[in-house]
Write a protein that holds these residues in place. Structure first.
Motif, PDB file in Angstrom:
ATOM      1  N   ASP A 158     103.217  23.155  46.605  1.00 30.65           N
ATOM      2  CA  ASP A 158     101.971  22.379  46.510  1.00 30.65           C
ATOM      3  C   ASP A 158     101.580  21.961  47.925  1.00 30.65           C
TER       4      ASP A 158
ATOM      5  N   GLN B 287      93.149  29.034  39.323  1.00 32.98           N
ATOM      6  CA  GLN B 287      93.549  27.681  39.699  1.00 32.98           C
ATOM      7  C   GLN B 287      95.041  27.511  39.439  1.00 32.98           C
ATOM      8  N   ALA B 288      95.757  26.942  40.398  1.00 32.91           N
ATOM      9  CA  ALA B 288      97.175  26.637  40.224  1.00 32.91           C
ATOM     10  C   ALA B 288      97.298  25.212  39.716  1.00 32.91           C
TER      11      ALA B 288
ATOM     12  N   ARG C 241     105.748  30.228  40.983  1.00 34.71           N
ATOM     13  CA  ARG C 241     105.730  28.841  41.443  1.00 34.71           C
ATOM     14  C   ARG C 241     105.530  28.857  42.959  1.00 34.71           C
TER      15      ARG C 241
ATOM     16  N   LEU D 175      95.299  28.952  33.528  1.00 41.40           N
ATOM     17  CA  LEU D 175      95.446  29.488  34.887  1.00 41.40           C
ATOM     18  C   LEU D 175      94.577  30.708  35.153  1.00 41.40           C
TER      19      LEU D 175
ATOM     20  N   VAL E  29     104.020  34.399  35.788  1.00 43.25           N
ATOM     21  CA  VAL E  29     103.613  33.270  36.618  1.00 43.25           C
ATOM     22  C   VAL E  29     104.533  33.200  37.827  1.00 43.25           C
TER      23      VAL E  29
ATOM     24  N   ARG F  81     105.831  21.952  43.124  1.00 41.35           N
ATOM     25  CA  ARG F  81     105.435  23.355  43.013  1.00 41.35           C
ATOM     26  C   ARG F  81     104.260  23.442  42.060  1.00 41.35           C
ATOM     27  N   LEU F  82     103.385  24.378  42.348  1.00 45.57           N
ATOM     28  CA  LEU F  82     102.246  24.648  41.471  1.00 45.57           C
ATOM     29  C   LEU F  82     102.466  26.001  40.810  1.00 45.57           C
ATOM     30  N   ILE F  83     101.970  26.120  39.599  1.00 46.60           N
ATOM     31  CA  ILE F  83     102.132  27.341  38.826  1.00 46.60           C
ATOM     32  C   ILE F  83     100.835  28.128  38.903  1.00 46.60           C
ATOM     33  N   SER F  84     100.946  29.436  39.147  1.00 48.63           N
ATOM     34  CA  SER F  84      99.767  30.296  39.122  1.00 48.63           C
ATOM     35  C   SER F  84     100.141  31.621  38.467  1.00 48.63           C
TER      36      SER F  84
END
Length: 155
Positions: free
Chosen positions: A84, A48-49, A81, A44, A79, A91-94
């Protein structure tokens, strides 16, 4: 003539890895990081997620293990969430700003530790060692693919 006893290469590789990770955890602790988080942090780091499933695949761990790791990392403020944009149910993680701020210093510590671990090796020896490990990794990846193909459900 006495025979030199050298541990089996796979046992030695495991011992080296565990020892390095123990030392690395000590070095990373002041940054609030741990070696188990490195696959997520590195994946990450460029902003980028990714999905939990993608991170589990990259880290080569099962989904429940990744979920636990991400829960701890979220609790520790490393991180977040986010929804998306392609799929509102997902959900995307970043990385958070805190993690992004800590990473460069943690990387310098890891680079220094790696340099110490590889001290005394010539560039040629390091290249050969890297080639050996890459070949071993290729063999293991091939074996894993064959094993997955031979199971009825592909897992």
């Amino acid at each position: 003539m006495t025979e030199l006893h050298v541990p089996h290469p796979m046992k030695l590789l495991g011992r080296v890895t565990r020892g390095f990770y123990r030392l690395a955890d000590v070095e990373l602790r002041p940054f609030g990081l741990a070696t188990g988080q490195l696959p997520v942090l590195v994946s990450l780091k460029n902003g980028q997620a990714l999905s939990q499933a993608e991170l589990a695949r990259i880290a080569q761990v099962e989904q429940p293990s990744m979920a636990q790791l991400l829960n701890r990392m979220e609790r520790d403020g490393l991180v977040e969430r986010l929804p998306d944009p392609q799929d509102k149910r997902s959900r995307l993680i970043s990385l958070t700003a805190i993690a992004s701020e800590r990473l460069p210093r943690a990387k310098r510590q890891m680079d220094a530790l790696t340099s110490q671990a590889l001290a005394g090796f010539t560039p040629e020896e390091l290249a050969q060692f890297g080639a050996f490990l890459a070949r071993m990794n290729d063999n293991i990846e091939r074996m894993a693919g064959e094993a997955a193909e031979s199971t009825p459900d592909g897992h």
